[in-house]
Motif scaffolding. Structure first.
Motif, PDB file in Angstrom:
ATOM      1  N   ARG A  85       5.589   1.279 -14.925  1.00 23.94           N
ATOM      2  CA  ARG A  85       6.120   0.000 -15.388  1.00 23.94           C
ATOM      3  C   ARG A  85       6.648  -0.765 -14.175  1.00 23.94           C
ATOM      4  NH1 ARG A  85       9.264  -0.945 -20.954  1.00 23.94           N
ATOM      5  NH2 ARG A  85       9.942  -3.081 -20.554  1.00 23.94           N
ATOM      6  N   VAL A  86       6.085  -1.949 -13.925  1.00 28.19           N
ATOM      7  CA  VAL A  86       6.465  -2.742 -12.753  1.00 28.19           C
ATOM      8  C   VAL A  86       7.462  -3.824 -13.181  1.00 28.19           C
ATOM      9  CG1 VAL A  86       4.253  -2.293 -11.594  1.00 28.19           C
ATOM     10  CG2 VAL A  86       4.521  -4.360 -12.997  1.00 28.19           C
ATOM     11  N   PRO A  87       8.177  -4.433 -12.231  1.00 22.58           N
ATOM     12  CA  PRO A  87       9.149  -5.469 -12.601  1.00 22.58           C
ATOM     13  C   PRO A  87       8.465  -6.598 -13.379  1.00 22.58           C
ATOM     14  CG  PRO A  87       9.383  -4.907 -10.278  1.00 22.58           C
ATOM     15  CD  PRO A  87       8.146  -4.218 -10.773  1.00 22.58           C
ATOM     16  N   GLU A  88       9.099  -6.981 -14.459  1.00 27.13           N
ATOM     17  CA  GLU A  88       8.542  -8.031 -15.310  1.00 27.13           C
ATOM     18  C   GLU A  88       9.006  -9.386 -14.783  1.00 27.13           C
ATOM     19  OE1 GLU A  88       8.602  -8.776 -20.117  1.00 27.13           O
ATOM     20  OE2 GLU A  88      10.398  -8.086 -19.105  1.00 27.13           O
ATOM     21  N   VAL A  89       8.130 -10.378 -14.827  1.00 22.78           N
ATOM     22  CA  VAL A  89       8.560 -11.756 -14.538  1.00 22.78           C
ATOM     23  C   VAL A  89       8.050 -12.646 -15.654  1.00 22.78           C
ATOM     24  CG1 VAL A  89       9.092 -12.936 -12.370  1.00 22.78           C
ATOM     25  CG2 VAL A  89       7.201 -11.316 -12.434  1.00 22.78           C
ATOM     26  N   LEU A  90       8.958 -13.329 -16.311  1.00 25.97           N
ATOM     27  CA  LEU A  90       8.571 -14.221 -17.402  1.00 25.97           C
ATOM     28  C   LEU A  90       8.172 -15.567 -16.828  1.00 25.97           C
ATOM     29  CD1 LEU A  90      11.592 -13.435 -19.753  1.00 25.97           C
ATOM     30  CD2 LEU A  90       9.323 -12.361 -19.763  1.00 25.97           C
ATOM     31  N   ILE A  91       7.506 -16.361 -17.651  1.00 25.99           N
ATOM     32  CA  ILE A  91       7.195 -17.737 -17.243  1.00 25.99           C
ATOM     33  C   ILE A  91       8.521 -18.474 -17.029  1.00 25.99           C
ATOM     34  CG2 ILE A  91       6.190 -19.921 -18.047  1.00 25.99           C
ATOM     35  CD1 ILE A  91       4.118 -18.069 -19.554  1.00 25.99           C
ATOM     36  N   GLY A  92       8.588 -19.237 -15.955  1.00 25.05           N
ATOM     37  CA  GLY A  92       9.834 -19.970 -15.680  1.00 25.05           C
ATOM     38  C   GLY A  92      10.854 -19.143 -14.931  1.00 25.05           C
ATOM     39  N   GLU A  93      10.422 -17.982 -14.444  1.00 24.92           N
ATOM     40  CA  GLU A  93      11.368 -17.087 -13.800  1.00 24.92           C
ATOM     41  C   GLU A  93      10.980 -16.821 -12.345  1.00 24.92           C
ATOM     42  OE1 GLU A  93      13.620 -13.043 -15.209  1.00 24.92           O
ATOM     43  OE2 GLU A  93      11.532 -13.274 -15.712  1.00 24.92           O
ATOM     44  N   ARG A  94      11.963 -16.828 -11.451  1.00 23.16           N
ATOM     45  CA  ARG A  94      11.739 -16.410 -10.072  1.00 23.16           C
ATOM     46  C   ARG A  94      12.642 -15.217  -9.763  1.00 23.16           C
ATOM     47  NH1 ARG A  94       9.934 -18.995  -5.703  1.00 23.16           N
ATOM     48  NH2 ARG A  94      10.277 -21.040  -6.611  1.00 23.16           N
ATOM     49  N   HIS A  95      11.985 -14.092  -9.513  1.00 21.77           N
ATOM     50  CA  HIS A  95      12.639 -12.824  -9.181  1.00 21.77           C
ATOM     51  C   HIS A  95      12.692 -12.788  -7.653  1.00 21.77           C
ATOM     52  CE1 HIS A  95      13.425  -8.573  -9.101  1.00 21.77           C
ATOM     53  NE2 HIS A  95      12.936  -8.291 -10.300  1.00 21.77           N
ATOM     54  N   VAL A  96      13.813 -12.341  -7.058  1.00 22.68           N
ATOM     55  CA  VAL A  96      13.860 -12.331  -5.586  1.00 22.68           C
ATOM     56  C   VAL A  96      13.703 -10.925  -4.997  1.00 22.68           C
ATOM     57  CG1 VAL A  96      15.081 -14.511  -5.301  1.00 22.68           C
ATOM     58  CG2 VAL A  96      16.396 -12.384  -5.550  1.00 22.68           C
ATOM     59  N   TYR A  97      13.524  -9.938  -5.892  1.00 22.19           N
ATOM     60  CA  TYR A  97      13.181  -8.587  -5.446  1.00 22.19           C
ATOM     61  C   TYR A  97      14.129  -8.046  -4.384  1.00 22.19           C
ATOM     62  CZ  TYR A  97       9.016  -9.773  -8.056  1.00 22.19           C
ATOM     63  OH  TYR A  97       8.160 -10.181  -9.054  1.00 22.19           O
ATOM     64  N   TYR A  98      15.404  -8.140  -4.663  1.00 19.27           N
ATOM     65  CA  TYR A  98      16.362  -7.399  -3.837  1.00 19.27           C
ATOM     66  C   TYR A  98      15.923  -5.933  -3.816  1.00 19.27           C
ATOM     67  CZ  TYR A  98      20.689  -4.923  -2.707  1.00 19.27           C
ATOM     68  OH  TYR A  98      21.624  -4.090  -2.150  1.00 19.27           O
ATOM     69  N   SER A  99      15.545  -5.450  -4.995  1.00 18.95           N
ATOM     70  CA  SER A  99      14.926  -4.128  -5.100  1.00 18.95           C
ATOM     71  C   SER A  99      13.591  -4.292  -5.805  1.00 18.95           C
ATOM     72  CB  SER A  99      15.772  -3.187  -5.954  1.00 18.95           C
ATOM     73  OG  SER A  99      17.101  -3.164  -5.527  1.00 18.95           O
ATOM     74  N   TYR A 100      12.592  -3.532  -5.358  1.00 15.73           N
ATOM     75  CA  TYR A 100      11.350  -3.452  -6.129  1.00 15.73           C
ATOM     76  C   TYR A 100      11.407  -2.125  -6.884  1.00 15.73           C
ATOM     77  CZ  TYR A 100       6.629  -3.737  -7.734  1.00 15.73           C
ATOM     78  OH  TYR A 100       5.541  -3.798  -8.568  1.00 15.73           O
ATOM     79  N   ILE A 101      11.635  -2.232  -8.195  1.00 11.69           N
ATOM     80  CA  ILE A 101      11.924  -1.034  -8.987  1.00 11.69           C
ATOM     81  C   ILE A 101      10.783  -0.753  -9.951  1.00 11.69           C
ATOM     82  CG2 ILE A 101      13.590   0.072 -10.527  1.00 11.69           C
ATOM     83  CD1 ILE A 101      15.619  -2.125  -9.657  1.00 11.69           C
ATOM     84  N   ILE A 102      10.240   0.460  -9.884  1.00  7.26           N
ATOM     85  CA  ILE A 102       9.239   0.858 -10.873  1.00  7.26           C
ATOM     86  C   ILE A 102       9.871   1.870 -11.827  1.00  7.26           C
ATOM     87  CG2 ILE A 102       7.234   0.383  -9.414  1.00  7.26           C
ATOM     88  CD1 ILE A 102       7.045   3.400  -8.851  1.00  7.26           C
ATOM     89  N   ARG A 103       9.259   1.984 -13.012  1.00  3.80           N
ATOM     90  CA  ARG A 103       9.766   2.919 -14.015  1.00  3.80           C
ATOM     91  C   ARG A 103       8.675   3.895 -14.368  1.00  3.80           C
ATOM     92  NH1 ARG A 103      12.080   0.301 -19.371  1.00  3.80           N
ATOM     93  NH2 ARG A 103      11.784   2.336 -20.320  1.00  3.80           N
ATOM     94  N   THR A 104       8.984   5.173 -14.276  1.00  4.43           N
ATOM     95  CA  THR A 104       8.011   6.190 -14.641  1.00  4.43           C
ATOM     96  C   THR A 104       8.722   7.474 -15.045  1.00  4.43           C
ATOM     97  OG1 THR A 104       6.245   7.622 -13.787  1.00  4.43           O
ATOM     98  CG2 THR A 104       7.747   6.726 -12.161  1.00  4.43           C
ATOM     99  N   LYS A 105       8.092   8.204 -15.987  1.00  8.48           N
ATOM    100  CA  LYS A 105       8.671   9.476 -16.453  1.00  8.48           C
ATOM    101  C   LYS A 105       8.641  10.535 -15.345  1.00  8.48           C
ATOM    102  CE  LYS A 105       8.986   8.561 -21.076  1.00  8.48           C
ATOM    103  NZ  LYS A 105      10.290   8.004 -21.421  1.00  8.48           N
ATOM    104  N   CYS A 106       7.693  10.399 -14.399  1.00  9.33           N
ATOM    105  CA  CYS A 106       7.622  11.426 -13.351  1.00  9.33           C
ATOM    106  C   CYS A 106       8.321  10.945 -12.077  1.00  9.33           C
ATOM    107  CB  CYS A 106       6.183  11.850 -13.082  1.00  9.33           C
ATOM    108  SG  CYS A 106       4.969  10.579 -13.365  1.00  9.33           S
ATOM    109  N   ARG A 107       9.405  10.252 -12.246  1.00  2.00           N
ATOM    110  CA  ARG A 107      10.132   9.645 -11.137  1.00  2.00           C
ATOM    111  C   ARG A 107      10.434  10.632 -10.000  1.00  2.00           C
ATOM    112  NH1 ARG A 107      15.822   7.956 -10.684  1.00  2.00           N
ATOM    113  NH2 ARG A 107      16.279  10.026 -11.496  1.00  2.00           N
ATOM    114  N   ASN A 108      11.061  11.782 -10.323  1.00  2.00           N
ATOM    115  CA  ASN A 108      11.500  12.701  -9.264  1.00  2.00           C
ATOM    116  C   ASN A 108      10.324  13.277  -8.487  1.00  2.00           C
ATOM    117  OD1 ASN A 108      14.045  12.164 -10.089  1.00  2.00           O
ATOM    118  ND2 ASN A 108      14.395  14.146 -11.074  1.00  2.00           N
TER     119      ASN A 108
END
Ligand SMILES: *Cc1c(COP(=O)(O)O)cnc(C)c1O
Length: 363
Positions: free
Chosen positions: A269-292
């Motif tokens: 799961r990658v960072p979501e950006v909605l229409i009309g939104e500007r993300h500045v990516y202080y962190s680029y965070i992914i989500r996954t069950k096998c994180r560790n």
């Protein structure tokens, strides 16, 4: 160990080093190291960048938060709603005023959830202090409406999101008081400690001006007890210079982040950006069950991915025993978050290298 791809790299480029040396030498020339002319100019330019009337430069983001709360006379017997997930300074600033941070659950956007916040409002609640976690604006309109409905102050810890936007609103532009850390890690940062506070309220502005300077008014009279939280002139000069190229830098970060997302969105799961939104990516965070497992895989191959803020604020040793609030979503999510290398010194090839490694891991 030296990393093939480090998580962060704060060293200025050779070109910027020259510019920095120049602006620092200008401060040396006038010698006003404390509250010099660059401070006022920075305040003017940041307030106009964020569309605010007033700004006060301070010595850190933590101080901006603390002084903002104090300027509203928030203290003992008061409660302030904060998200469970943030850098610990958010909660500590509340605690240091004598008030109690009440920890609120987050949504899938990793930001304070409005419905969860509504349930935490009680007779002692004075303010909602939201955080734009990772560089993405929270649902400021909904949260501000909630605050207005209950006659609470609405405050923004915008430290991670300078320049972020959502539906015409800009980070730091919406809170009754908005606070930024401008430390070197942030997307808009100095070469040392710094912070800034923004407001449209003249009383808050005047109060914070004296709170940052030992409670002194008219350079003479101490009208309340406070410590020294002044911003350093050299840091202000550096920030002033960096503000000029900030939009370009943010655009570049966006290019890097979108390159990650394009290659990874089928796998994690990658960072979501909605229409009309500007993300500045202080962190680029992914989500996954096998994180560790993925973290180990990347690190063993020279990519410095990281786990940040994995101990939620209410679960820190200091807060654990006295904690107030509830945050089941945060407790589930926090084990799935992985922070990938993200900084201005990365190039497209670096991003591709990391992305390919993640693809290999999943195949
Ligand atoms: C960095 C940060 C702070 C603290 O800022 P300092 O300048 O380090 O005191 C506060 N809140 C958040 C969300 C931060 O990321």
């Amino acid at each position: 160990m030296t990393w093939r791809i480090p998580f962060i790299d704060l060293r200025p480029t050779e070109v910027e080093k020259k510019q920095l040396t120049y602006v620092i030498s200008k401060v040396m020339d006038h010698g006003q190291f404390i509250l010099g002319p660059e401070v006022e100019l920075l305040e003017k330019n940041v307030s106009s960048f964020c569309g605010r009337h007033y700004a006060v430069g301070v010595s850190s983001g933590t101080d901006a938060l603390y002084l903002g709360l104090r300027s509203l006379d928030i203290g003992p017997n008061d409660e302030v709603i904060v998200p469970a997930l943030s850098w610990i300074a958010t909660a500590n600033a509340v605690t240091m005023t004598g008030a109690i941070p009440v920890f609120c659950d987050i949504g899938n956007d990793l930001n304070m959830d409005k419905n969860a916040a509504a349930k935490l409002i009680g007779p002692r609640t004075r303010a909602i202090l939201c955080v734009h976690y990772g560089g993405r604006l929270c649902d400021i309109v909904a949260l501000k409406m909630l605050a207005v409905q209950y006659k609470l102050h609405f405050l923004e810890d915008a430290s991670q999101a300078f320049g972020a936007e959502r539906n015409g609103h800009i980070s730091g532009g919406v809170g009754d008081i908005s606070m930024f850390s401008l430390n070197p890690m942030k997307v808009f940062g100095a070469c040392g400690e710094a912070g800034i506070l923004l407001t449209d309220n003249e009383d808050v502005y005047q109060r914070v001006l004296r709170l940052r300077n030992n409670g002194i008014v008219n350079k003479l009279h101490c009208v309340e007890a406070s410590l020294n939280s002044r911003i350093d002139t050299i840091q202000a000069a550096i920030l002033l210079m960096r503000l000029g190229s900030l939009k370009e830098r943010l655009k570049y970060r966006e290019v890097l982040a979108l390159r990650y997302s394009k290659q990874l969105h089928d796998l994690v799961r990658v960072p979501e950006v909605l229409i009309g939104e500007r993300h500045v990516y202080y962190s680029y965070i992914i989500r996954t069950k096998c994180r560790n497992d993925l973290l180990n895989y990347l690190c063993s191959r020279g990519v410095e991915a990281k786990i940040r803020d994995s101990v939620l604020m209410p679960e820190q040793p200091y807060y654990r025993s006295t904690m107030v609030g509830s945050y089941p979503t945060a407790q589930g999510l926090v084990h799935e978050l992985l922070y990938l290398p993200m900084h201005d010194r990365l190039c497209i090839e670096d991003i591709d290298l990391v992305a390919n490694m993640i693809k290999q891991y999943f195949h």
